[in-house]
Design a protein around this motif. Structure first.
Motif, PDB file in Angstrom:
ATOM      1  N   GLY A  31     -30.082  32.565  19.117  1.00  0.00           N
ATOM      2  CA  GLY A  31     -29.465  32.062  17.894  1.00  0.00           C
ATOM      3  C   GLY A  31     -28.800  33.186  17.118  1.00  0.00           C
ATOM      4  O   GLY A  31     -28.894  34.357  17.469  1.00  0.00           O
ATOM      5  N   ALA A  32     -28.142  32.813  16.055  1.00  0.00           N
ATOM      6  CA  ALA A  32     -27.480  33.787  15.189  1.00  0.00           C
ATOM      7  C   ALA A  32     -28.415  34.091  14.027  1.00  0.00           C
ATOM      8  O   ALA A  32     -28.668  33.230  13.194  1.00  0.00           O
ATOM      9  N   THR A  33     -28.962  35.296  13.988  1.00  0.00           N
ATOM     10  CA  THR A  33     -29.855  35.707  12.907  1.00  0.00           C
ATOM     11  C   THR A  33     -29.076  36.600  11.954  1.00  0.00           C
ATOM     12  O   THR A  33     -28.625  37.680  12.364  1.00  0.00           O
ATOM     13  N   PRO A  34     -28.883  36.169  10.698  1.00  0.00           N
ATOM     14  CA  PRO A  34     -28.051  36.947   9.771  1.00  0.00           C
ATOM     15  C   PRO A  34     -28.452  38.411   9.626  1.00  0.00           C
ATOM     16  O   PRO A  34     -27.593  39.282   9.537  1.00  0.00           O
ATOM     17  N   LEU A  37     -27.134  40.249  13.157  1.00  0.00           N
ATOM     18  CA  LEU A  37     -26.109  39.431  13.794  1.00  0.00           C
ATOM     19  C   LEU A  37     -25.232  40.257  14.730  1.00  0.00           C
ATOM     20  O   LEU A  37     -24.793  41.347  14.397  1.00  0.00           O
ATOM     21  N   GLY A  38     -25.008  39.707  15.921  1.00  0.00           N
ATOM     22  CA  GLY A  38     -24.088  40.295  16.885  1.00  0.00           C
ATOM     23  C   GLY A  38     -23.188  39.200  17.435  1.00  0.00           C
ATOM     24  O   GLY A  38     -23.411  38.017  17.216  1.00  0.00           O
ATOM     25  N   TRP A  39     -22.160  39.606  18.173  1.00  0.00           N
ATOM     26  CA  TRP A  39     -21.207  38.629  18.704  1.00  0.00           C
ATOM     27  C   TRP A  39     -21.864  37.645  19.674  1.00  0.00           C
ATOM     28  O   TRP A  39     -21.538  36.465  19.675  1.00  0.00           O
ATOM     29  N   SER A  40     -22.767  38.130  20.516  1.00  0.00           N
ATOM     30  CA  SER A  40     -23.375  37.227  21.503  1.00  0.00           C
ATOM     31  C   SER A  40     -24.194  36.145  20.823  1.00  0.00           C
ATOM     32  O   SER A  40     -24.123  34.975  21.193  1.00  0.00           O
ATOM     33  N   GLY A  85     -14.023  27.464  13.220  1.00  0.00           N
ATOM     34  CA  GLY A  85     -14.785  26.711  12.217  1.00  0.00           C
ATOM     35  C   GLY A  85     -16.251  27.095  12.213  1.00  0.00           C
ATOM     36  O   GLY A  85     -16.870  27.267  11.157  1.00  0.00           O
ATOM     37  N   ALA A  86     -16.820  27.257  13.400  1.00  0.00           N
ATOM     38  CA  ALA A  86     -18.221  27.665  13.509  1.00  0.00           C
ATOM     39  C   ALA A  86     -18.420  29.073  12.964  1.00  0.00           C
ATOM     40  O   ALA A  86     -19.403  29.345  12.264  1.00  0.00           O
ATOM     41  N   LEU A  87     -17.498  29.978  13.278  1.00  0.00           N
ATOM     42  CA  LEU A  87     -17.625  31.364  12.816  1.00  0.00           C
ATOM     43  C   LEU A  87     -17.442  31.485  11.305  1.00  0.00           C
ATOM     44  O   LEU A  87     -18.121  32.298  10.658  1.00  0.00           O
ATOM     45  N   VAL A  88     -16.562  30.679  10.724  1.00  0.00           N
ATOM     46  CA  VAL A  88     -16.399  30.681   9.266  1.00  0.00           C
ATOM     47  C   VAL A  88     -17.680  30.182   8.595  1.00  0.00           C
ATOM     48  O   VAL A  88     -18.159  30.779   7.619  1.00  0.00           O
ATOM     49  N   LEU A 105     -28.820  27.738  14.471  1.00  0.00           N
ATOM     50  CA  LEU A 105     -28.431  27.047  15.699  1.00  0.00           C
ATOM     51  C   LEU A 105     -27.530  25.871  15.356  1.00  0.00           C
ATOM     52  O   LEU A 105     -27.647  25.275  14.297  1.00  0.00           O
ATOM     53  N   GLY A 106     -26.661  25.509  16.276  1.00  0.00           N
ATOM     54  CA  GLY A 106     -25.890  24.290  16.141  1.00  0.00           C
ATOM     55  C   GLY A 106     -24.434  24.504  15.811  1.00  0.00           C
ATOM     56  O   GLY A 106     -24.017  25.569  15.366  1.00  0.00           O
ATOM     57  N   ALA A 107     -23.694  23.446  16.046  1.00  0.00           N
ATOM     58  CA  ALA A 107     -22.254  23.469  15.857  1.00  0.00           C
ATOM     59  C   ALA A 107     -21.841  22.725  14.596  1.00  0.00           C
ATOM     60  O   ALA A 107     -20.733  22.222  14.502  1.00  0.00           O
TER      61      ALA A 107
END
Length: 163
Positions: A31-34, A37-40, A85-88, A105-107
């Motif tokens: 997942g993306a942990t603030p 955070l990394g690109w992967s 949109g997800a990255l914003v 997690l999630g879109a």
């Protein structure tokens, strides 16, 4: 849609359950942990649903509204718009809670962008569907904005419930 379903199945095969989604360890790893955070993590988190309810809500919304936006934009531009949109949305989340260690997690951010594009392209659109009422079924026509509002409420409920 297919990528989201396949990634969800792979995620629960590596721990977790079909209804409640991937395990906490999988969510932390992919997942993306603030706070770190990394690109992967940012890119992989877009395709990992946090629960079956989120996966169903996002898949239905993408099937109902995403195809029209994809037709208007073209496949490559639609994919770029979806990821952007997800990255914003992820960027806004990181700005609001930069030290958070909770994996995202999630879109939902990507879907919000797609649904916003749908509403701007087709502001008066209506969706025809079947309403199943006990012991009968009827065809109904509802404004697309109403269904998008229902999707938003489901996303808020999933987020607030911690699913």
């Amino acid at each position: 849609m297919l990528a989201n379903v396949v990634v969800y199945i792979v995620a629960i095969l590596h721990g977790g359950s079909f209804l409640s989604g991937p395990s906490r360890a999988f969510a932390i790893a992919h997942g993306a942990t603030p706070a770190k955070l990394g690109w992967s993590g940012a890119l992989s988190s877009i395709f990992i649903a946090s629960s079956l309810l989120q996966l169903l809500a996002n898949t239905i919304a993408l099937a109902l509204f995403g195809l029209n936006v994809e037709d208007a934009l073209g496949r490559v531009r639609f994919l770029a718009f979806y990821v952007l949109g997800a990255l914003v949305a992820l960027t806004l989340t990181v700005l609001l809670a930069p030290s958070s260690h909770a994996p995202l997690l999630g879109a939902t951010g990507a879907l919000a962008a797609v649904l916003g594009a749908y509403l701007s392209l087709y502001p008066r659109a209506r969706v025809i569907g079947v309403a199943l009422i006990p012991f009968m079924a009827t065809i109904v026509e509802v404004p697309a904005a109403l269904l998008i509002g229902v999707w938003l409420l489901v996303q808020l409920w999933v987020g607030l419930a911690g699913l």
